[in-house]
Design an enzyme around this catalytic site. Structure first.
Site, short mmCIF file in Angstrom:
data_model
loop_
_atom_site.label_atom_id
_atom_site.label_comp_id
_atom_site.label_asym_id
_atom_site.label_seq_id
_atom_site.Cartn_x
_atom_site.Cartn_y
_atom_site.Cartn_z
N HIS A 1 162.45 100.89 16.18
CA HIS A 1 163.02 101.63 17.32
C HIS A 1 163.01 103.13 17.03
CE1 HIS A 1 165.31 97.66 17.67
NE2 HIS A 1 164.73 97.74 18.85
N GLN B 1 155.15 92.37 27.10
CA GLN B 1 156.18 93.18 27.78
C GLN B 1 155.63 94.55 28.13
OE1 GLN B 1 160.47 93.48 26.52
NE2 GLN B 1 159.73 95.32 25.50
N ARG C 1 165.92 90.47 15.34
CA ARG C 1 166.17 89.05 15.03
C ARG C 1 165.89 88.71 13.57
NH1 ARG C 1 164.40 88.35 20.73
NH2 ARG C 1 166.17 87.41 21.82
#
Ligand code: AMP
Length: 295
Positions: free
Chosen positions: A39, A155, A189
């Site tokens: 990120h 995505q 995750r």
């Protein structure tokens, strides 16, 4: 510059408008929080392409299926804000679910044809939830450059398509997958993995690396590219959800008896224990996942 955290839609919208009123370009990085170096790389990429970067942190309920990990998804707003600041963001938008989905809401965004294959097959509501929340975030942030990771390749394609189709004033940019030194793709995750599951998960980048080598060696048969990946993930103890070879632009699976074009998406989803991990490479474009060639 300290990060300003907005929880309300109106105050974040006003902060984004103030950036543009000042003649500056806005960069946007939508996330679900539990931020990691992947990120932060998106934030730095957005900072290179804009003057002020806003990170959105929202665990979006509509993109989770009924049996998925919405309730246990890792949340750490304070830690996330510190990571946003370290990477150079100035704005954080961390709304409550009721702010994004007002009482009585009934609207969903569906991107036909891109949402039903690969991850869409085992997560039927997922991309409708993603497309809906991203459209809402774009509507609040307004004109900007928005950076998304290629780790979530399907995505990224869904978001590019909806921005174009809905005539949104948003430039969508993809960023390469950020990996650990041993090749495992960073993911929020990964925090769920036990040490042995973490070791098992390494079979994913290793299998992708072997496919990159096979493709570079001239292999183009879809089955000969897919099947060794399925076999090696299974042999390592992962439960395969899918291994698909697909067109890189429209994410359509290639027929099993067919031949891969010069660029083809090799996308994987597999469970290590109860944790579903995804990864991909674009054959003909991406290098071998770093570190994964080592024995
Ligand atoms: P998430 O918080 O997992 O929904 O991801 C937010 C954004 O970060 C999405 O655009 C992801 O594709 C991107 N992202 C997540 N992990 C990585 C990674 N390892 N490398 C690059 N981008 C990533």
């Amino acid at each position: 510059m300290p990060v300003t955290v907005h929880h309300g839609v109106d105050s974040f919208r006003e902060a984004c408008e103030a950036v543009r009123r000042g003649g500056r370009r806005l960069g946007l990085v939508p996330t679900m929080g539990a931020l990691h170096e992947g990120h932060q790389a998106l934030v730095r990429e957005a900072a290179r392409r804009s003057d002020v970067v806003a990170v959105t942190i929202f665990v979006n309920p509509t993109q989770f299926g009924p049996t998925e990990d919405l309730d246990r998804y890792p949340r750490d707003l304070e830690g996330d804000v510190a990571k946003c600041q370290a990477a150079g963001a100035e704005l954080v938008f961390a709304p409550a679910a009721a702010a994004i989905y007002p009482a009585g809401e009934r609207t969903r965004v569906r991107v036909d044809g891109l949402s039903t294959h690969l991850c869409g097959r085992s997560r039927p509501v997922h991309f409708e939830g993603v497309a809906t929340v991203v459209t809402k975030l774009f509507a609040v942030a307004g004109p900007c450059v928005a950076v998304f990771g290629r780790k979530d390749y399907q995505q990224l394609r869904v978001v590019e398509r909806l921005a174009r189709d809905l005539l949104l004033p948003i430039e969508v940019v993809g960023h390469p997958t950020v990996r650990e030194a041993d090749g495992l793709a960073l993911s929020s995750r990964n925090a769920y993995l036990s040490a042995s599951e973490r070791a098992t998960a390494l079979a994913i980048p290793r299998a992708l690396a072997a496919a990159v080598r096979r493709f570079a060696g001239g292999e183009r048969a879809v089955a000969a590219l897919r099947e060794p990946v399925i076999v090696s993930l299974g042999a390592a103890g992962l439960r395969v959800d899918y291994v698909d070879l697909a067109t890189a632009d429209t994410v359509q699976p290639l027929p099993e008896g067919g031949t891969a074009p010069a660029e083809a998406l090799l996308a994987v989803a597999a469970f290590a224990g109860a944790t579903r991990l995804i990864d991909n490479v674009v054959l003909g474009v991406d290098p071998e996942p770093a570190g994964s060639g080592a024995p």
